[in-house]
Every structure is written in structure tokens, then in C-alpha cells.
Scaffold this motif. Structure first.
Motif, PDB file in Angstrom:
ATOM      1  N   SER A  86      50.551  29.579  34.209  1.00 55.85           N
ATOM      2  CA  SER A  86      50.263  28.774  35.391  1.00 55.85           C
ATOM      3  C   SER A  86      51.441  28.737  36.363  1.00 55.85           C
ATOM      4  CB  SER A  86      49.878  27.342  34.990  1.00 55.85           C
ATOM      5  OG  SER A  86      50.996  26.591  34.575  1.00 55.85           O
ATOM      6  N   ALA A  87      52.630  29.188  35.905  1.00 57.00           N
ATOM      7  CA  ALA A  87      53.798  29.270  36.783  1.00 57.00           C
ATOM      8  C   ALA A  87      53.825  30.574  37.577  1.00 57.00           C
ATOM      9  CB  ALA A  87      55.086  29.137  35.968  1.00 57.00           C
ATOM     10  N   THR A  88      52.822  31.408  37.383  1.00 53.11           N
ATOM     11  CA  THR A  88      52.703  32.644  38.150  1.00 53.11           C
ATOM     12  C   THR A  88      52.578  32.308  39.632  1.00 53.11           C
ATOM     13  OG1 THR A  88      51.552  33.683  36.291  1.00 53.11           O
ATOM     14  CG2 THR A  88      51.338  34.749  38.441  1.00 53.11           C
ATOM     15  N   PRO A  89      53.301  33.000  40.507  1.00 49.70           N
ATOM     16  CA  PRO A  89      53.162  32.725  41.944  1.00 49.70           C
ATOM     17  C   PRO A  89      51.703  32.744  42.387  1.00 49.70           C
ATOM     18  CG  PRO A  89      55.007  34.214  41.566  1.00 49.70           C
ATOM     19  CD  PRO A  89      54.330  34.027  40.231  1.00 49.70           C
ATOM     20  N   GLY A  90      51.330  31.708  43.119  1.00 49.11           N
ATOM     21  CA  GLY A  90      49.966  31.580  43.606  1.00 49.11           C
ATOM     22  C   GLY A  90      49.076  30.712  42.747  1.00 49.11           C
ATOM     23  N   MET A  91      49.553  30.374  41.528  1.00 46.99           N
ATOM     24  CA  MET A  91      48.720  29.573  40.621  1.00 46.99           C
ATOM     25  C   MET A  91      49.054  28.079  40.693  1.00 46.99           C
ATOM     26  SD  MET A  91      46.639  31.698  39.536  1.00 46.99           S
ATOM     27  CE  MET A  91      46.499  33.482  39.568  1.00 46.99           C
ATOM     28  N   ASP A  92      50.168  27.740  41.292  1.00 47.16           N
ATOM     29  CA  ASP A  92      50.527  26.347  41.575  1.00 47.16           C
ATOM     30  C   ASP A  92      50.493  25.442  40.353  1.00 47.16           C
ATOM     31  OD1 ASP A  92      50.792  26.972  44.329  1.00 47.16           O
ATOM     32  OD2 ASP A  92      48.624  26.770  44.584  1.00 47.16           O
ATOM     33  N   GLY A  93      50.847  25.998  39.197  1.00 47.05           N
ATOM     34  CA  GLY A  93      50.898  25.190  37.989  1.00 47.05           C
ATOM     35  C   GLY A  93      49.555  24.851  37.390  1.00 47.05           C
ATOM     36  N   ASP A  94      48.503  25.478  37.862  1.00 44.24           N
ATOM     37  CA  ASP A  94      47.143  25.174  37.416  1.00 44.24           C
ATOM     38  C   ASP A  94      46.735  26.183  36.340  1.00 44.24           C
ATOM     39  OD1 ASP A  94      44.391  24.824  37.106  1.00 44.24           O
ATOM     40  OD2 ASP A  94      44.064  24.380  39.230  1.00 44.24           O
ATOM     41  N   ILE A  95      46.755  25.769  35.076  1.00 40.78           N
ATOM     42  CA  ILE A  95      46.462  26.679  33.973  1.00 40.78           C
ATOM     43  C   ILE A  95      45.017  27.161  34.033  1.00 40.78           C
ATOM     44  CG2 ILE A  95      45.885  24.843  32.345  1.00 40.78           C
ATOM     45  CD1 ILE A  95      47.797  28.068  31.470  1.00 40.78           C
ATOM     46  N   LYS A  96      44.086  26.294  34.430  1.00 36.00           N
ATOM     47  CA  LYS A  96      42.687  26.698  34.526  1.00 36.00           C
ATOM     48  C   LYS A  96      42.515  27.761  35.608  1.00 36.00           C
ATOM     49  CE  LYS A  96      40.924  22.219  32.935  1.00 36.00           C
ATOM     50  NZ  LYS A  96      40.082  21.045  33.300  1.00 36.00           N
ATOM     51  N   ARG A  97      43.197  27.586  36.688  1.00 33.60           N
ATOM     52  CA  ARG A  97      43.122  28.567  37.768  1.00 33.60           C
ATOM     53  C   ARG A  97      43.699  29.904  37.324  1.00 33.60           C
ATOM     54  NH1 ARG A  97      45.990  27.636  43.686  1.00 33.60           N
ATOM     55  NH2 ARG A  97      45.504  29.694  44.592  1.00 33.60           N
ATOM     56  N   ALA A  98      44.821  29.858  36.610  1.00 30.15           N
ATOM     57  CA  ALA A  98      45.450  31.098  36.141  1.00 30.15           C
ATOM     58  C   ALA A  98      44.528  31.839  35.180  1.00 30.15           C
ATOM     59  CB  ALA A  98      46.788  30.785  35.473  1.00 30.15           C
ATOM     60  N   LEU A  99      43.977  31.122  34.224  1.00 34.60           N
ATOM     61  CA  LEU A  99      43.084  31.760  33.262  1.00 34.60           C
ATOM     62  C   LEU A  99      41.809  32.245  33.939  1.00 34.60           C
ATOM     63  CD1 LEU A  99      43.527  29.265  30.281  1.00 34.60           C
ATOM     64  CD2 LEU A  99      44.453  31.586  30.459  1.00 34.60           C
ATOM     65  N   GLY A 100      41.340  31.519  34.918  1.00 32.54           N
ATOM     66  CA  GLY A 100      40.139  31.907  35.637  1.00 32.54           C
ATOM     67  C   GLY A 100      40.305  33.159  36.466  1.00 32.54           C
ATOM     68  N   SER A 101      41.562  33.547  36.726  1.00 31.15           N
ATOM     69  CA  SER A 101      41.820  34.751  37.521  1.00 31.15           C
ATOM     70  C   SER A 101      41.756  36.023  36.683  1.00 31.15           C
ATOM     71  CB  SER A 101      43.199  34.648  38.184  1.00 31.15           C
ATOM     72  OG  SER A 101      44.241  34.823  37.219  1.00 31.15           O
ATOM     73  N   ILE A 102      41.676  35.886  35.371  1.00 27.41           N
ATOM     74  CA  ILE A 102      41.650  37.048  34.479  1.00 27.41           C
ATOM     75  C   ILE A 102      40.307  37.764  34.597  1.00 27.41           C
ATOM     76  CG2 ILE A 102      41.681  37.771  32.047  1.00 27.41           C
ATOM     77  CD1 ILE A 102      43.646  35.499  31.498  1.00 27.41           C
ATOM     78  N   THR A 103      40.367  39.059  34.809  1.00 21.35           N
ATOM     79  CA  THR A 103      39.148  39.861  34.878  1.00 21.35           C
ATOM     80  C   THR A 103      39.006  40.786  33.680  1.00 21.35           C
ATOM     81  OG1 THR A 103      40.260  41.578  36.175  1.00 21.35           O
ATOM     82  CG2 THR A 103      39.161  39.810  37.404  1.00 21.35           C
ATOM     83  N   ALA A 104      40.033  40.879  32.852  1.00 20.32           N
ATOM     84  CA  ALA A 104      39.970  41.735  31.670  1.00 20.32           C
ATOM     85  C   ALA A 104      38.940  41.209  30.681  1.00 20.32           C
ATOM     86  CB  ALA A 104      41.338  41.789  30.983  1.00 20.32           C
TER      87      ALA A 104
END
Length: 343
Positions: free
Chosen positions: A256-274
Motif C-alpha cells: 500500500s506504500a507503492t506510489p499512487g496507492m496512498d496507503g490503501d491496501i485494498k486499493r493496492a491489492l485491487g490493482s493486481i491483474t495477475a
């Protein structure tokens, strides 16, 4: 540590937390051959205190990662004594002055290896155990366009508070040895490393593993013999500053610390397309199955398959034949699917 590997030098490699390695040295080994259209690449990062040899149990002609079919790339974690680490980096970044390296720094270096050095645009699979799983999740979040399939085992997308407690106990145990001398030791802080090993022992395997004396399957007849011959032997030759550098990386893992994810773990995981299949171990004290089940709910099409048994976190190490077969079978199944999840 092994010398049967290659080195990619990354000049002026700026790190996420500040500091620059001039150069960063990424050690890696490949197995098999890259096919003509460069579509058979698999990335298999290493785990805490392991090197590329630690992953070889899952690579072979009798395994899903068959080098006759796949080109398997095993990059070594920064801090492991093979890639850039406190123990092998010259001043001013040697020993205790080695800069903090994040999981994303590792993935960024690996991306250069894969794309610029090896000329690969898409990875059929990224997989890894423990810290290798942390890197697997980060790859899937940072480079969704490149990762067709992801198989993290005995890991998580973020280091939990409970896991941080374990990491902090290891750090404190090692640095409290008077011989450590704030990282400027003249002789290895062996008492600290032995104590570190015994703390690790209580977390690495499950309560049932010890209660049933399963260590006898590894050739040890007493608990003390196991603590000395397995755990102390595993860490006694490791450099203390290397161990601490890897602990820092582990402690701060968080997609969730990935740039663009703003600390939102749900958002980060939701971005996975694999096409993602997570394999937590039933009795893992670091990364329990319920954490992975919760995480998978936020990954589109994310699936979880729990590895049964009592070997705890070390389920992912390949030492128990039943666990090794389960993991290999899951890798085989995932590689057999289309990237839309269909066979």
C-alpha cells in the motif's frame, strides 16, 4: 555463500529511503533457456537469509519449474550477502552504514534485470516464499502489465504488526550482544547470533511440530541437538549486519506504500491483474492463512489454497516432501491456466 551466479551492476542506484549505491550489485542465477519469443520467463526471488540455491528444490526436470520448458530467473535479495549487502559493500556504505533497502527497491532492480538486461517484456509467473512472497506481491502491484500469474507462498502483501513483534525481537537479541558494537564489530557477535537463532526457532515451526518431535524426521534425536544443529548452524555463518539489513526490508514491506496507492491496501491489492494463487501454510506463525484469505478478497479473481500440515513457516522451504509436492502441484496448476483463470 555461493559463487555460481552472475552479477548485474546498477550504477548510481538511488534508493527509496535515501542514499545511493554506486553501484548496486544484483546477483542472480538463471535456469533453462529463454525461448525465441521470450514468453517462457519465470521470476523466483529469494527469501530471508537464503540465496538462489535455497530455491533450487522447486526447479528441475521433475518439477513444475522444468528448465526444459521455462527460463527461471532467481534474483538474490539485497542484504543476503550475495547481492549488495553490508558485508560486501565498500565504504562509505559498508557494515552499519549500509542504507535501508525496501522491497520496492529490490523489485526495481529486478525490473532492470528482466527488461533491460534480459530483454523480457512479460513474466509467465512470479513466485516466492516468505520475503520472496513479499516481492511477488510487490511485482504484481508495481508491474501489473508484466505479471501474468503470481504465486506467493508463506507470505503476505504487508508485514503485520504481529510479525513486526517477531522481527523486533530478533533485532534486539542480535544488537544487545556487547560484541556487536553498533555494527562495527571486529569479531562476529556469535552470542547474539546464537540467541537470534533460538528466537527464530520458536517461530519458524509450529507448536505441533515440536510437540510431536517432528525434528526427528530431519535427523535430530533431541530438541537441543535440533536447536544447535539446525537453527544455529543456519545462521552462525551469516553476517550480523546483513541479517539486520534484511530484517529492516522485511519489517517495512507494504504494497500500500507503492506510489499512487496512498496507503490503501485494498486499493493496492485491487490493482493486481495477475492470475493470483496464494499458498499460506496452515500453521504459519508469521503469515497465518486468515491474513491471506482476507487479502485475496481484494484481488480480482484472487484464490487461496492452504498448505496443510504442522511445519509452520518452514513449510515453504522444501524440506518436507509432502509440503514440497503440494507447492509444486499448485505451481503446475497455475501454469496450466490461462491468464483469465481458465485452463
Amino acid at each position: 555463500m555461493s559463487t555460481d551466479h552472475e552479477i548485474l551492476e546498477l550504477p548510481d542506484f538511488a534508493l527509496e529511503q535515501g542514499g545511493t549505491l554506486r553501484p548496486a550489485r544484483l546477483a542472480y542465477k538463471t535456469y533453462g533457456r529463454l525461448n525465441a519469443d521470450r514468453t517462457n520467463a519465470v521470476l523466483f526471488p529469494t527469501w530471508f537469509a537464503g540465496d538462489h540455491r535455497s530455491n533450487e528444490w522447486l526447479i528441475g526436470e521433475d518439477r513444475a519449474l522444468d528448465p526444459r520448458k521455462y527460463f527461471v530467473i532467481v534474483p538474490n535479495l539485497f542484504g543476503n550477502g550475495v547481492s549488495s549487502s553490508p558485508s560486501n559493500t565498500p565504504a562509505p556504505h559498508d557494515a552499519a552504514d549500509f542504507p535501508n533497502v525496501t522491497i520496492r527497491d529490490n523489485v526495481r532492480a529486478q525490473h532492470v534485470l528482466v527488461t533491460e538486461h534480459l530483454g523480457i517484456e512479460r513474466l509467465e509467473l512470479v513466485l516466492g516464499c516468505s520475503m520472496g512472497a513479499l516481492q511477488t506481491y510487490q511485482w504484481a502491484v508495481t508491474h501489473p502489465e508484466m505479471v501474468a500469474r503470481a504465486l506467493p507462498f508463506c507470505g503476505a502483501p504487508k508485514t503485520s504488526p504481529h510479525n513486526v513483534v517477531f522481527i523486533e525481537s530478533l533485532r534486539a537479541t542480535l544488537t544487545l550482544d556487547a560484541a556487536y558494537r553498533d555494527g562495527r564489530y571486529e569479531a562476529p557477535p556469535l552470542a547474539g547470533i546464537r540467541a537470534f537463532s533460538r528466537v527464530y526457532a520458536g517461530w519458524g515451526f509450529s507448536q505441533a511440530f515440536y510437540g510431536e518431535e517432528t525434528y526427528r524426521q530431519l535427523g535430530f534425536t533431541t530438541l537441543e541437538e535440533f536447536l544447535t544443529g539446525f537453527w544455529e548452524a543456519n545462521f552462525i555463518d551469516q553476517d550480523a549486519n546483513d541479517l539486520l539489513a534484511m530484517l529492516w526490508t522485511w519489517r517495512h514491506a507494504d504494497v500500500s506504500a507503492t506510489p499512487g496507492m496512498d496507503g490503501d491496501i485494498k486499493r493496492a491489492l485491487g490493482s493486481i491483474t495477475a492470475e493470483t494463487l496464494a499458498l499460506p501454510a496452515e500453521k504459519d506463525l508469521y503469515f497465518p492463512p486468515e491474513d491471506e484469505i482476507r487479502a485475496a478478497q481484494h484481488i480480482p479473481g484472487g484464490r487461496v489454497r492452504v498448505i496443510p500440515g504442522i511445519w509452520g513457516h518452514l513449510t515453504g522451504g522444501g524440506a518436507n516432501p509432502a509440503d514440497a509436492a503440494f507447492i509444486d502441484g499448485a505451481v503446475r496448476d497455475l501454469l496450466a491456466t490461462g491468464t483469465d483463470g481458465r485452463g
